[in-house]
Design a protein around this motif. Structure first.
Motif, PDB file in Angstrom:
ATOM      1  N   ALA A 180      11.842   5.422  -0.958  1.00  0.00           N
ATOM      2  CA  ALA A 180      12.936   5.759  -0.052  1.00  0.00           C
ATOM      3  C   ALA A 180      12.642   5.178   1.328  1.00  0.00           C
ATOM      4  O   ALA A 180      11.484   5.160   1.774  1.00  0.00           O
ATOM      5  CB  ALA A 180      13.104   7.264   0.031  1.00  0.00           C
ATOM      6  N   GLY A 181      13.693   4.695   1.983  1.00  0.00           N
ATOM      7  CA  GLY A 181      13.525   3.985   3.240  1.00  0.00           C
ATOM      8  C   GLY A 181      12.728   4.720   4.290  1.00  0.00           C
ATOM      9  O   GLY A 181      11.871   4.137   4.960  1.00  0.00           O
ATOM     10  N   GLU A 182      12.963   6.031   4.406  1.00  0.00           N
ATOM     11  CA  GLU A 182      12.280   6.793   5.444  1.00  0.00           C
ATOM     12  C   GLU A 182      10.808   7.022   5.137  1.00  0.00           C
ATOM     13  O   GLU A 182      10.043   7.467   5.992  1.00  0.00           O
ATOM     14  CB  GLU A 182      12.977   8.143   5.654  1.00  0.00           C
ATOM     15  N   SER A 183      10.388   6.696   3.915  1.00  0.00           N
ATOM     16  CA  SER A 183       9.008   6.968   3.497  1.00  0.00           C
ATOM     17  C   SER A 183       8.140   5.723   3.411  1.00  0.00           C
ATOM     18  O   SER A 183       6.933   5.840   3.190  1.00  0.00           O
ATOM     19  CB  SER A 183       9.010   7.660   2.120  1.00  0.00           C
ATOM     20  N   VAL A 184       8.717   4.540   3.569  1.00  0.00           N
ATOM     21  CA  VAL A 184       7.968   3.331   3.253  1.00  0.00           C
ATOM     22  C   VAL A 184       6.749   3.146   4.146  1.00  0.00           C
ATOM     23  O   VAL A 184       5.660   2.800   3.660  1.00  0.00           O
ATOM     24  CB  VAL A 184       8.883   2.085   3.282  1.00  0.00           C
ATOM     25  N   LEU A 185       6.871   3.399   5.438  1.00  0.00           N
ATOM     26  CA  LEU A 185       5.725   3.219   6.322  1.00  0.00           C
ATOM     27  C   LEU A 185       4.645   4.243   6.008  1.00  0.00           C
ATOM     28  O   LEU A 185       3.458   3.893   5.909  1.00  0.00           O
ATOM     29  CB  LEU A 185       6.143   3.317   7.783  1.00  0.00           C
ATOM     30  N   ALA A 186       5.023   5.506   5.832  1.00  0.00           N
ATOM     31  CA  ALA A 186       4.044   6.552   5.534  1.00  0.00           C
ATOM     32  C   ALA A 186       3.310   6.268   4.232  1.00  0.00           C
ATOM     33  O   ALA A 186       2.091   6.464   4.134  1.00  0.00           O
ATOM     34  CB  ALA A 186       4.734   7.911   5.469  1.00  0.00           C
ATOM     35  N   GLU A 187       4.023   5.773   3.218  1.00  0.00           N
ATOM     36  CA  GLU A 187       3.378   5.483   1.934  1.00  0.00           C
ATOM     37  C   GLU A 187       2.440   4.288   2.051  1.00  0.00           C
ATOM     38  O   GLU A 187       1.358   4.274   1.451  1.00  0.00           O
ATOM     39  CB  GLU A 187       4.423   5.255   0.847  1.00  0.00           C
ATOM     40  N   ALA A 188       2.849   3.287   2.812  1.00  0.00           N
ATOM     41  CA  ALA A 188       1.980   2.130   3.013  1.00  0.00           C
ATOM     42  C   ALA A 188       0.717   2.534   3.763  1.00  0.00           C
ATOM     43  O   ALA A 188      -0.392   2.090   3.434  1.00  0.00           O
ATOM     44  CB  ALA A 188       2.725   1.039   3.778  1.00  0.00           C
ATOM     45  N   GLN A 189       0.872   3.380   4.778  1.00  0.00           N
ATOM     46  CA  GLN A 189      -0.291   3.836   5.534  1.00  0.00           C
ATOM     47  C   GLN A 189      -1.201   4.695   4.670  1.00  0.00           C
ATOM     48  O   GLN A 189      -2.437   4.600   4.755  1.00  0.00           O
ATOM     49  CB  GLN A 189       0.163   4.594   6.772  1.00  0.00           C
ATOM     50  N   ALA A 190      -0.632   5.539   3.822  1.00  0.00           N
ATOM     51  CA  ALA A 190      -1.440   6.372   2.931  1.00  0.00           C
ATOM     52  C   ALA A 190      -2.235   5.504   1.962  1.00  0.00           C
ATOM     53  O   ALA A 190      -3.417   5.758   1.690  1.00  0.00           O
ATOM     54  CB  ALA A 190      -0.552   7.349   2.172  1.00  0.00           C
ATOM     55  N   TYR A 191      -1.585   4.472   1.427  1.00  0.00           N
ATOM     56  CA  TYR A 191      -2.275   3.547   0.522  1.00  0.00           C
ATOM     57  C   TYR A 191      -3.419   2.850   1.261  1.00  0.00           C
ATOM     58  O   TYR A 191      -4.544   2.746   0.746  1.00  0.00           O
ATOM     59  CB  TYR A 191      -1.289   2.525  -0.026  1.00  0.00           C
ATOM     60  N   ALA A 192      -3.141   2.375   2.470  1.00  0.00           N
ATOM     61  CA  ALA A 192      -4.158   1.669   3.250  1.00  0.00           C
ATOM     62  C   ALA A 192      -5.305   2.605   3.623  1.00  0.00           C
ATOM     63  O   ALA A 192      -6.472   2.186   3.637  1.00  0.00           O
ATOM     64  CB  ALA A 192      -3.529   1.068   4.503  1.00  0.00           C
ATOM     65  N   ARG A 193      -5.005   3.864   3.919  1.00  0.00           N
ATOM     66  CA  ARG A 193      -6.076   4.830   4.224  1.00  0.00           C
ATOM     67  C   ARG A 193      -6.977   5.041   3.014  1.00  0.00           C
ATOM     68  O   ARG A 193      -8.191   5.219   3.156  1.00  0.00           O
ATOM     69  CB  ARG A 193      -5.481   6.164   4.686  1.00  0.00           C
ATOM     70  N   GLU A 194      -6.397   5.043   1.819  1.00  0.00           N
ATOM     71  CA  GLU A 194      -7.206   5.179   0.611  1.00  0.00           C
ATOM     72  C   GLU A 194      -8.137   3.972   0.447  1.00  0.00           C
ATOM     73  O   GLU A 194      -9.308   4.135   0.084  1.00  0.00           O
ATOM     74  CB  GLU A 194      -6.294   5.313  -0.612  1.00  0.00           C
ATOM     75  N   LEU A 195      -7.627   2.786   0.729  1.00  0.00           N
ATOM     76  CA  LEU A 195      -8.486   1.607   0.709  1.00  0.00           C
ATOM     77  C   LEU A 195      -9.609   1.741   1.734  1.00  0.00           C
ATOM     78  O   LEU A 195     -10.772   1.441   1.437  1.00  0.00           O
ATOM     79  CB  LEU A 195      -7.678   0.347   1.016  1.00  0.00           C
ATOM     80  N   ALA A 196      -9.257   2.171   2.940  1.00  0.00           N
ATOM     81  CA  ALA A 196     -10.241   2.298   4.015  1.00  0.00           C
ATOM     82  C   ALA A 196     -11.324   3.308   3.678  1.00  0.00           C
ATOM     83  O   ALA A 196     -12.498   3.127   4.033  1.00  0.00           O
ATOM     84  CB  ALA A 196      -9.539   2.686   5.321  1.00  0.00           C
ATOM     85  N   ALA A 197     -10.953   4.375   2.977  1.00  0.00           N
ATOM     86  CA  ALA A 197     -11.899   5.453   2.691  1.00  0.00           C
ATOM     87  C   ALA A 197     -12.739   5.190   1.450  1.00  0.00           C
ATOM     88  O   ALA A 197     -13.899   5.616   1.378  1.00  0.00           O
ATOM     89  CB  ALA A 197     -11.147   6.775   2.520  1.00  0.00           C
ATOM     90  N   SER A 198     -12.189   4.496   0.463  1.00  0.00           N
ATOM     91  CA  SER A 198     -12.830   4.456  -0.856  1.00  0.00           C
ATOM     92  C   SER A 198     -13.322   3.090  -1.304  1.00  0.00           C
ATOM     93  O   SER A 198     -14.129   3.020  -2.241  1.00  0.00           O
ATOM     94  CB  SER A 198     -11.846   4.984  -1.911  1.00  0.00           C
ATOM     95  N   SER A 199     -12.850   2.023  -0.686  1.00  0.00           N
ATOM     96  CA  SER A 199     -13.206   0.683  -1.154  1.00  0.00           C
ATOM     97  C   SER A 199     -14.150  -0.013  -0.181  1.00  0.00           C
ATOM     98  O   SER A 199     -14.001   0.116   1.035  1.00  0.00           O
ATOM     99  CB  SER A 199     -11.946  -0.165  -1.353  1.00  0.00           C
TER     100      SER A 199
END
Length: 257
Positions: A180-199
């Motif tokens: 959903a349009g209003e969620s795209v930035l938050a979801e991208a940031q959440a994905y990137a935070r997972e990369l930052a924390a776990s990879s």
């Protein structure tokens, strides 16, 4: 120039926002220079482990700014051209996630697809636009699109220059996720935070280089290069930490790149 691209860091994730909302973030050489400068700084910044790119307002990037383009063609544009190519983000050793929040056209589409992963709003409007402006497939899209979505689908969006939604972009295999349009930035940031924390930052840098480089390699060459990269990874602290964190059942504490 600093305001042409907004920048903020949170939990290891750098968010860069194209900031010309009155033009749907139409691309200018000055905006591109600032964007590339921030990416270059991010590569050297140990605090940054992943990058998210989005647009202010209702657009991601609506393509080349026609006024700037006209000035360049007439020789009246005062800014010195940036020597870095539009594919520069593929050379940055940290993962870059595009959050396409709205209009993504022409050169804007190039800049979405030279990111490593792409999330799009379902109602975002995508178009190559080139054929409808008397132009050609620009800046490597004739190379990138067939590899992402297949030759027939690439021919469709390039020859027709038609507008399609983010939902269709997902169906065509052009993007990783549609939200959903209003969620795209938050979801991208959440994905990137997972990369930052776990990879592992070192692992991500090498994997990114392998994927972009190996599109032109044979299987034999790719496999041989991977053996060398694997042997090098055994000597890095990331490998020891990755194994230790798994055995100790705790989150990893990888060193910065």
């Amino acid at each position: 120039m600093a305001e042409l691209v907004l920048s903020s860091v949170d939990q290891g994730v750098l968010t860069l926002t194209f900031n010309r909302p009155d033009t749907l973030n139409a691309w200018t050489p000055a905006m591109g220079r600032r964007y590339f400068d921030l990416l270059a700084e991010a590569e050297k910044d140990p605090e940054v482990r992943a990058v998210v790119v989005t647009g202010a307002g209702k657009g991601f990037c609506s393509g080349a700014d026609l006024k700037a383009l006209a000035a360049i063609q007439s020789g009246t544009y005062a800014e010195k051209p940036d020597p870095r190519p539009n594919t520069f983000p593929t050379t940055v050793g940290k993962p870059i996630v595009a959050a396409v929040n709205g209009a993504c056209a022409g050169l804007g589409m190039v800049h979405a697809l030279v990111c490593d992963l792409v999330l799009t709003a379902a109602d975002a409007k995508w178009t190559t636009a080139f054929s409808r402006r008397g132009l050609v497939a620009e800046y490597g899209l004739s190379w990138i699109l067939p590899r992402i979505m297949g030759q027939q689908r690439a021919m469709d969006v390039l020859l027709s220059g038609r507008v399609f939604t983010g939902s269709e972009a997902y169906e065509l295999g052009l993007v990783n996720r549609v939200v959903a349009g209003e969620s795209v930035l938050a979801e991208a940031q959440a994905y990137a935070r997972e990369l930052a924390a776990s990879s592992s930052p070192a692992s991500m840098a090498v994997i990114k280089r392998q994927v972009w480089r190996d599109w032109d390699a044979t299987l034999e060459a790719s496999s041989a290069a991977a053996v060398e990269e694997m042997m090098a990874s055994f000597r890095r602290p990331d490998f020891a930490e990755g194994v230790a964190s798994f055995l100790e059942r705790r989150p990893p504490r990888f060193p910065p790149l």
